[in-house]
Design a protein around this motif. Structure first.
Motif, PDB file in Angstrom:
ATOM      1  N   MET A   1       0.863  -1.175   0.000  1.00  0.00           N
ATOM      2  CA  MET A   1       0.000   0.000   0.000  1.00  0.00           C
ATOM      3  C   MET A   1       0.907   1.235   0.000  1.00  0.00           C
ATOM      4  O   MET A   1       1.838   1.324   0.789  1.00  0.00           O
ATOM      5  CB  MET A   1      -0.893  -0.026   1.241  1.00  0.00           C
ATOM      6  N   HIS A   2       0.612   2.165  -0.908  1.00  0.00           N
ATOM      7  CA  HIS A   2       1.416   3.382  -1.010  1.00  0.00           C
ATOM      8  C   HIS A   2       0.503   4.605  -0.888  1.00  0.00           C
ATOM      9  O   HIS A   2      -0.502   4.712  -1.597  1.00  0.00           O
ATOM     10  CB  HIS A   2       2.152   3.425  -2.349  1.00  0.00           C
ATOM     11  N   LYS A   3       0.870   5.547  -0.003  1.00  0.00           N
ATOM     12  CA  LYS A   3       0.106   6.781   0.171  1.00  0.00           C
ATOM     13  C   LYS A   3       0.294   7.651  -1.066  1.00  0.00           C
ATOM     14  O   LYS A   3       1.417   7.935  -1.482  1.00  0.00           O
ATOM     15  CB  LYS A   3       0.584   7.527   1.417  1.00  0.00           C
ATOM     16  N   LEU A   4      -0.826   8.110  -1.650  1.00  0.00           N
ATOM     17  CA  LEU A   4      -0.786   8.940  -2.852  1.00  0.00           C
ATOM     18  C   LEU A   4      -1.025  10.413  -2.553  1.00  0.00           C
ATOM     19  O   LEU A   4      -0.163  11.246  -2.740  1.00  0.00           O
ATOM     20  CB  LEU A   4      -1.830   8.448  -3.865  1.00  0.00           C
ATOM     21  N   THR A   5      -2.214  10.748  -2.115  1.00  0.00           N
ATOM     22  CA  THR A   5      -2.623  12.134  -1.893  1.00  0.00           C
ATOM     23  C   THR A   5      -3.870  12.106  -1.031  1.00  0.00           C
ATOM     24  O   THR A   5      -4.126  11.124  -0.346  1.00  0.00           O
ATOM     25  CB  THR A   5      -2.850  12.856  -3.244  1.00  0.00           C
ATOM     26  N   THR A   6      -4.663  13.169  -1.087  1.00  0.00           N
ATOM     27  CA  THR A   6      -5.918  13.205  -0.342  1.00  0.00           C
ATOM     28  C   THR A   6      -7.088  13.459  -1.287  1.00  0.00           C
ATOM     29  O   THR A   6      -6.916  14.012  -2.380  1.00  0.00           O
ATOM     30  CB  THR A   6      -5.914  14.318   0.722  1.00  0.00           C
ATOM     31  N   VAL A   7      -8.260  13.060  -0.845  1.00  0.00           N
ATOM     32  CA  VAL A   7      -9.483  13.318  -1.605  1.00  0.00           C
ATOM     33  C   VAL A   7      -9.635  14.822  -1.822  1.00  0.00           C
ATOM     34  O   VAL A   7      -9.972  15.282  -2.911  1.00  0.00           O
ATOM     35  CB  VAL A   7     -10.722  12.740  -0.884  1.00  0.00           C
ATOM     36  N   GLU A   8      -9.336  15.589  -0.784  1.00  0.00           N
ATOM     37  CA  GLU A   8      -9.447  17.051  -0.864  1.00  0.00           C
ATOM     38  C   GLU A   8      -8.563  17.612  -1.991  1.00  0.00           C
ATOM     39  O   GLU A   8      -9.006  18.455  -2.779  1.00  0.00           O
ATOM     40  CB  GLU A   8      -9.061  17.681   0.471  1.00  0.00           C
ATOM     41  N   THR A   9      -7.329  17.127  -2.087  1.00  0.00           N
ATOM     42  CA  THR A   9      -6.415  17.592  -3.141  1.00  0.00           C
ATOM     43  C   THR A   9      -6.961  17.252  -4.524  1.00  0.00           C
ATOM     44  O   THR A   9      -6.929  18.082  -5.428  1.00  0.00           O
ATOM     45  CB  THR A   9      -5.017  16.978  -2.951  1.00  0.00           C
ATOM     46  N   VAL A  10      -7.465  16.039  -4.694  1.00  0.00           N
ATOM     47  CA  VAL A  10      -8.014  15.632  -5.993  1.00  0.00           C
ATOM     48  C   VAL A  10      -9.190  16.527  -6.368  1.00  0.00           C
ATOM     49  O   VAL A  10      -9.303  16.972  -7.514  1.00  0.00           O
ATOM     50  CB  VAL A  10      -8.437  14.145  -5.992  1.00  0.00           C
ATOM     51  N   HIS A  11     -10.055  16.823  -5.415  1.00  0.00           N
ATOM     52  CA  HIS A  11     -11.210  17.676  -5.699  1.00  0.00           C
ATOM     53  C   HIS A  11     -10.791  19.118  -5.983  1.00  0.00           C
ATOM     54  O   HIS A  11     -11.362  19.762  -6.862  1.00  0.00           O
ATOM     55  CB  HIS A  11     -12.230  17.602  -4.561  1.00  0.00           C
ATOM     56  N   GLU A  12      -9.797  19.610  -5.248  1.00  0.00           N
ATOM     57  CA  GLU A  12      -9.328  20.988  -5.472  1.00  0.00           C
ATOM     58  C   GLU A  12      -8.641  21.133  -6.826  1.00  0.00           C
ATOM     59  O   GLU A  12      -8.849  22.105  -7.542  1.00  0.00           O
ATOM     60  CB  GLU A  12      -8.368  21.419  -4.366  1.00  0.00           C
ATOM     61  N   THR A 121      -7.215  10.216   3.139  1.00  0.00           N
ATOM     62  CA  THR A 121      -5.971   9.859   2.471  1.00  0.00           C
ATOM     63  C   THR A 121      -6.243   8.747   1.456  1.00  0.00           C
ATOM     64  O   THR A 121      -6.929   7.777   1.757  1.00  0.00           O
ATOM     65  CB  THR A 121      -4.914   9.385   3.485  1.00  0.00           C
ATOM     66  N   VAL A 122      -5.680   8.908   0.254  1.00  0.00           N
ATOM     67  CA  VAL A 122      -5.855   7.933  -0.819  1.00  0.00           C
ATOM     68  C   VAL A 122      -4.589   7.085  -0.930  1.00  0.00           C
ATOM     69  O   VAL A 122      -3.484   7.624  -0.998  1.00  0.00           O
ATOM     70  CB  VAL A 122      -6.129   8.640  -2.170  1.00  0.00           C
ATOM     71  N   PHE A 123      -4.761   5.771  -0.959  1.00  0.00           N
ATOM     72  CA  PHE A 123      -3.654   4.824  -1.069  1.00  0.00           C
ATOM     73  C   PHE A 123      -3.801   3.990  -2.330  1.00  0.00           C
ATOM     74  O   PHE A 123      -4.911   3.589  -2.683  1.00  0.00           O
ATOM     75  CB  PHE A 123      -3.630   3.881   0.135  1.00  0.00           C
ATOM     76  N   LEU A 124      -2.688   3.679  -2.970  1.00  0.00           N
ATOM     77  CA  LEU A 124      -2.653   2.731  -4.077  1.00  0.00           C
ATOM     78  C   LEU A 124      -2.646   1.339  -3.460  1.00  0.00           C
ATOM     79  O   LEU A 124      -1.766   1.018  -2.665  1.00  0.00           O
ATOM     80  CB  LEU A 124      -1.398   2.935  -4.928  1.00  0.00           C
ATOM     81  N   THR A 125      -3.629   0.511  -3.806  1.00  0.00           N
ATOM     82  CA  THR A 125      -3.726  -0.835  -3.236  1.00  0.00           C
ATOM     83  C   THR A 125      -3.853  -1.894  -4.324  1.00  0.00           C
ATOM     84  O   THR A 125      -4.265  -3.013  -4.056  1.00  0.00           O
ATOM     85  CB  THR A 125      -4.926  -0.930  -2.272  1.00  0.00           C
ATOM     86  N   ASP A 126      -3.494  -1.563  -5.542  1.00  0.00           N
ATOM     87  CA  ASP A 126      -3.594  -2.491  -6.666  1.00  0.00           C
ATOM     88  C   ASP A 126      -2.398  -3.444  -6.651  1.00  0.00           C
ATOM     89  O   ASP A 126      -1.251  -3.005  -6.721  1.00  0.00           O
ATOM     90  CB  ASP A 126      -3.637  -1.702  -7.977  1.00  0.00           C
ATOM     91  N   VAL A 132       5.562   4.519  -8.841  1.00  0.00           N
ATOM     92  CA  VAL A 132       6.884   4.945  -9.296  1.00  0.00           C
ATOM     93  C   VAL A 132       7.130   6.380  -8.856  1.00  0.00           C
ATOM     94  O   VAL A 132       8.104   6.670  -8.175  1.00  0.00           O
ATOM     95  CB  VAL A 132       7.038   4.807 -10.824  1.00  0.00           C
ATOM     96  N   HIS A 133       6.233   7.302  -9.241  1.00  0.00           N
ATOM     97  CA  HIS A 133       6.365   8.700  -8.829  1.00  0.00           C
ATOM     98  C   HIS A 133       5.102   9.472  -9.188  1.00  0.00           C
ATOM     99  O   HIS A 133       4.292   9.039  -9.999  1.00  0.00           O
ATOM    100  CB  HIS A 133       7.588   9.366  -9.466  1.00  0.00           C
ATOM    101  N   GLU A 134       4.967  10.633  -8.563  1.00  0.00           N
ATOM    102  CA  GLU A 134       3.887  11.553  -8.904  1.00  0.00           C
ATOM    103  C   GLU A 134       4.192  12.142 -10.276  1.00  0.00           C
ATOM    104  O   GLU A 134       5.349  12.352 -10.632  1.00  0.00           O
ATOM    105  CB  GLU A 134       3.801  12.668  -7.863  1.00  0.00           C
ATOM    106  N   GLY A 135       3.163  12.411 -11.048  1.00  0.00           N
ATOM    107  CA  GLY A 135       3.335  12.983 -12.376  1.00  0.00           C
ATOM    108  C   GLY A 135       3.333  11.906 -13.451  1.00  0.00           C
ATOM    109  O   GLY A 135       3.151  10.723 -13.178  1.00  0.00           O
ATOM    110  N   GLY A 136       3.548  12.359 -14.684  1.00  0.00           N
ATOM    111  CA  GLY A 136       3.519  11.457 -15.829  1.00  0.00           C
ATOM    112  C   GLY A 136       4.808  10.681 -16.009  1.00  0.00           C
ATOM    113  O   GLY A 136       5.796  10.897 -15.295  1.00  0.00           O
ATOM    114  N   ILE A 137       4.808   9.780 -16.970  1.00  0.00           N
ATOM    115  CA  ILE A 137       5.961   8.927 -17.240  1.00  0.00           C
ATOM    116  C   ILE A 137       7.210   9.750 -17.514  1.00  0.00           C
ATOM    117  O   ILE A 137       8.291   9.420 -17.044  1.00  0.00           O
ATOM    118  CB  ILE A 137       5.668   7.974 -18.418  1.00  0.00           C
TER     119      ILE A 137
END
Length: 151
Positions: A1-12, A121-126, A132-137
């Protein structure tokens, strides 16, 4: 499980882009987008491709028709809860990933499993994706390709 961001950030910010690596070492861009189904947030839930009740969904960053990227570095174009393919204008529901119009009609975006905790808090659980990192490839923090030299 990796911490990504927050729901609030995605909505903002209206979307949040990150890169994952699959089991074969291939990199994929993933977008988090707001999903406003009008349902109250649950305590903790895994998306597993189902409609979210946490206000955020995760999709592979490409249209199902011709693999056009939604977020090209400026955020995901959205209108009325739908992702807009910048190439042909197909509209995808941000909660279900389904498209019912245009070139991509009757297709659904590939989902990526996430979990939203009670604190937002949003986590990657796939299990099939490693953060790998925030942002694009191409946004991996390497040297810029810009040059001030002219010929």
């Amino acid at each position: 499980m990796h911490k990504l961001t927050t729901v609030e950030t995605v909505h903002e910010e209206r979307s949040w882009l990150f890169t994952v690596q699959d089991r074969h070492g291939e990199r994929e861009e993933v977008i988090l987008v707001p999903c406003d189904d009008g349902v109250e947030q649950s305590s903790t839930s895994s998306q597993n491709g189902n409609r979210s009740d946490d206000g955020v969904e995760a999709w592979i960053n490409r249209c199902t028709h011709e693999a056009q990227r939604f977020d090209t570095g400026r955020g995901v174009p959205m209108r009325d809860g739908q992702l807009i393919c910048p190439r042909h204008g197909s509209l995808f529901d941000s909660c279900s990933g389904h498209c019912d119009n245009g070139e991509a009609a009757d297709t659904t975006l590939p989902s990526v499993d996430i979990t939203v905790h009670t604190d937002g808090t949003v986590f990657l659980t796939d299990d099939d994706a490693t953060f790998v990192h925030e942002g694009g490839i191409d946004d991996d923090g390497g040297p810029d390709s810009t040059s001030h030299i002219s010929l």
